[in-house]
Enzyme design. Structure first.
Site, PDB file in Angstrom:
ATOM      1  N   ASP A  60       0.854  -1.190   0.000  1.00 55.39           N
ATOM      2  CA  ASP A  60       0.000   0.000   0.000  1.00 55.39           C
ATOM      3  C   ASP A  60       0.892   1.243   0.000  1.00 55.39           C
ATOM      4  O   ASP A  60       1.905   1.302   0.698  1.00 55.39           O
ATOM      5  CB  ASP A  60      -0.919   0.004   1.235  1.00 55.39           C
ATOM      6  CG  ASP A  60      -2.064   0.982   1.086  1.00 55.39           C
ATOM      7  OD1 ASP A  60      -3.219   0.523   0.914  1.00 55.39           O
ATOM      8  OD2 ASP A  60      -1.820   2.211   1.140  1.00 55.39           O
ATOM      9  N   ILE A  61       0.494   2.231  -0.773  1.00 53.97           N
ATOM     10  CA  ILE A  61       1.293   3.457  -0.915  1.00 53.97           C
ATOM     11  C   ILE A  61       1.276   4.290   0.380  1.00 53.97           C
ATOM     12  O   ILE A  61       2.165   5.099   0.609  1.00 53.97           O
ATOM     13  CB  ILE A  61       0.764   4.279  -2.122  1.00 53.97           C
ATOM     14  CG1 ILE A  61       1.856   5.184  -2.673  1.00 53.97           C
ATOM     15  CG2 ILE A  61      -0.493   5.047  -1.774  1.00 53.97           C
ATOM     16  CD1 ILE A  61       1.531   5.746  -4.043  1.00 53.97           C
ATOM     17  N   ASN A 110     -12.951  -3.403   2.166  1.00 54.01           N
ATOM     18  CA  ASN A 110     -13.993  -2.388   2.310  1.00 54.01           C
ATOM     19  C   ASN A 110     -14.939  -2.473   1.121  1.00 54.01           C
ATOM     20  O   ASN A 110     -14.499  -2.668  -0.016  1.00 54.01           O
ATOM     21  CB  ASN A 110     -13.356  -0.994   2.367  1.00 54.01           C
ATOM     22  CG  ASN A 110     -12.505  -0.814   3.606  1.00 54.01           C
ATOM     23  OD1 ASN A 110     -12.881  -1.246   4.690  1.00 54.01           O
ATOM     24  ND2 ASN A 110     -11.340  -0.198   3.461  1.00 54.01           N
ATOM     25  N   GLU A 147     -12.452   3.278  -1.223  1.00 55.01           N
ATOM     26  CA  GLU A 147     -12.029   4.420  -2.050  1.00 55.01           C
ATOM     27  C   GLU A 147     -11.748   4.008  -3.488  1.00 55.01           C
ATOM     28  O   GLU A 147     -12.039   4.758  -4.418  1.00 55.01           O
ATOM     29  CB  GLU A 147     -10.775   5.067  -1.448  1.00 55.01           C
ATOM     30  CG  GLU A 147     -11.058   5.812  -0.159  1.00 55.01           C
ATOM     31  CD  GLU A 147      -9.785   6.219   0.563  1.00 55.01           C
ATOM     32  OE1 GLU A 147      -8.688   6.090  -0.013  1.00 55.01           O
ATOM     33  OE2 GLU A 147      -9.913   6.647   1.724  1.00 55.01           O
ATOM     34  N   VAL A 148     -11.121   2.852  -3.650  1.00 55.31           N
ATOM     35  CA  VAL A 148     -10.757   2.406  -5.004  1.00 55.31           C
ATOM     36  C   VAL A 148     -11.748   1.324  -5.449  1.00 55.31           C
ATOM     37  O   VAL A 148     -11.854   0.271  -4.805  1.00 55.31           O
ATOM     38  CB  VAL A 148      -9.316   1.852  -5.033  1.00 55.31           C
ATOM     39  CG1 VAL A 148      -8.962   1.370  -6.434  1.00 55.31           C
ATOM     40  CG2 VAL A 148      -8.325   2.908  -4.557  1.00 55.31           C
ATOM     41  N   HIS A 182     -10.178  -5.243  -3.492  1.00 56.56           N
ATOM     42  CA  HIS A 182      -8.836  -5.444  -2.929  1.00 56.56           C
ATOM     43  C   HIS A 182      -8.955  -5.865  -1.486  1.00 56.56           C
ATOM     44  O   HIS A 182      -9.835  -5.392  -0.758  1.00 56.56           O
ATOM     45  CB  HIS A 182      -7.979  -4.180  -3.047  1.00 56.56           C
ATOM     46  CG  HIS A 182      -8.642  -2.934  -2.549  1.00 56.56           C
ATOM     47  ND1 HIS A 182      -9.586  -2.249  -3.280  1.00 56.56           N
ATOM     48  CD2 HIS A 182      -8.503  -2.238  -1.390  1.00 56.56           C
ATOM     49  CE1 HIS A 182      -9.999  -1.206  -2.600  1.00 56.56           C
ATOM     50  NE2 HIS A 182      -9.362  -1.168  -1.440  1.00 56.56           N
ATOM     51  N   HIS A 186      -6.872  -5.781   2.024  1.00 53.07           N
ATOM     52  CA  HIS A 186      -5.751  -5.223   2.769  1.00 53.07           C
ATOM     53  C   HIS A 186      -5.225  -6.333   3.676  1.00 53.07           C
ATOM     54  O   HIS A 186      -6.013  -7.003   4.358  1.00 53.07           O
ATOM     55  CB  HIS A 186      -6.216  -4.078   3.680  1.00 53.07           C
ATOM     56  CG  HIS A 186      -6.810  -2.909   2.972  1.00 53.07           C
ATOM     57  ND1 HIS A 186      -6.105  -1.743   2.744  1.00 53.07           N
ATOM     58  CD2 HIS A 186      -8.051  -2.692   2.462  1.00 53.07           C
ATOM     59  CE1 HIS A 186      -6.885  -0.874   2.118  1.00 53.07           C
ATOM     60  NE2 HIS A 186      -8.077  -1.423   1.944  1.00 53.07           N
TER      61      HIS A 186
HETATM   62  P1  AMP Z   1      -9.891   1.401   0.238  1.00 47.78           P
HETATM   63  O1  AMP Z   1     -10.232   2.578   1.085  1.00 47.78           O
HETATM   64  O2  AMP Z   1     -10.210   0.090   0.890  1.00 47.78           O
HETATM   65  O3  AMP Z   1     -10.472   1.521  -1.157  1.00 47.78           O
HETATM   66  O4  AMP Z   1      -8.311   1.387   0.108  1.00 47.78           O
HETATM   67  C1  AMP Z   1      -7.603   1.903  -0.970  1.00 47.78           C
HETATM   68  C2  AMP Z   1      -6.141   1.776  -0.621  1.00 47.78           C
HETATM   69  O5  AMP Z   1      -5.384   1.940  -1.807  1.00 47.78           O
HETATM   70  C3  AMP Z   1      -5.635   2.826   0.376  1.00 47.78           C
HETATM   71  O6  AMP Z   1      -5.088   2.157   1.502  1.00 47.78           O
HETATM   72  C4  AMP Z   1      -4.568   3.591  -0.424  1.00 47.78           C
HETATM   73  O7  AMP Z   1      -3.479   3.993   0.365  1.00 47.78           O
HETATM   74  C5  AMP Z   1      -4.187   2.569  -1.476  1.00 47.78           C
HETATM   75  N1  AMP Z   1      -3.624   3.121  -2.712  1.00 47.78           N
HETATM   76  C6  AMP Z   1      -4.129   4.123  -3.462  1.00 47.78           C
HETATM   77  N2  AMP Z   1      -3.361   4.331  -4.542  1.00 47.78           N
HETATM   78  C7  AMP Z   1      -2.347   3.432  -4.473  1.00 47.78           C
HETATM   79  C8  AMP Z   1      -1.234   3.126  -5.300  1.00 47.78           C
HETATM   80  N3  AMP Z   1      -0.986   3.815  -6.422  1.00 47.78           N
HETATM   81  N4  AMP Z   1      -0.386   2.143  -4.918  1.00 47.78           N
HETATM   82  C9  AMP Z   1      -0.615   1.452  -3.776  1.00 47.78           C
HETATM   83  N5  AMP Z   1      -1.669   1.676  -2.969  1.00 47.78           N
HETATM   84  C10 AMP Z   1      -2.513   2.647  -3.299  1.00 47.78           C
END
Ligand code: AMP
Length: 121
Positions: free
Chosen positions: A33-34, A94, A102-103, A107, A109
């Protein structure tokens, strides 16, 4: 459920954006994770286009389902956080607005490397 091809993980899967890769096979890609929330914070994503766990559960093939679960275990072993190679970890996904997603590409974690605290704030 409409999958948005412009999401950041879709771009990573297409190789348009780099990632700090941990593991890859036919079914999953895993990377750090970034913005790590714990000492170890890995992400495991399926290669197929699934918005979230509900979408995946309804529409993924049995092979993709097994591939994702196996992938999580392979990554946990590789990071030495699994119950046999380490001291354990938390796997979390999530889903949607109230889940804090968010994405919009499914995914998991994986948090570990230290105690990960309360399950829900
Ligand atoms: P969520 O809130 O469950 O959708 O988590 C999205 C996760 O993606 C967050 O923990 C971010 O820090 C992570 N994230 C967003 N962009 C990147 C990226 N380019 N590389 C790695 N992790 C990312």
């Amino acid at each position: 459920m409409i999958y948005d091809d412009s999401n950041i993980f879709a771009k990573i899967l297409r190789g348009e954006i780099p990632c700090n890769k941990i593991y890859e096979d036919d079914f999953v890609l895993s990377f750090h994770d970034i913005n790590p929330q714990k000492k170890i914070h890995a992400l495991v994503i399926p290669k197929g286009k699934y918005v979230d766990l509900d979408d995946f559960s309804m529409n993924a093939s049995p092979e993709e389902m097994v591939g994702l679960l196996k992938g999580i275990n392979i990554v946990a072993k590789k990071l030495e956080i699994s119950s046999d190679t380490g001291k354990g970890y938390r796997a979390l996904t999530n889903i949607g607005e109230y889940g804090g997603q968010e994405v919009p590409h499914l995914h998991f974690h994986l948090f570990g490397g230290e105690g990960v605290g309360k399950m829900v704030e």
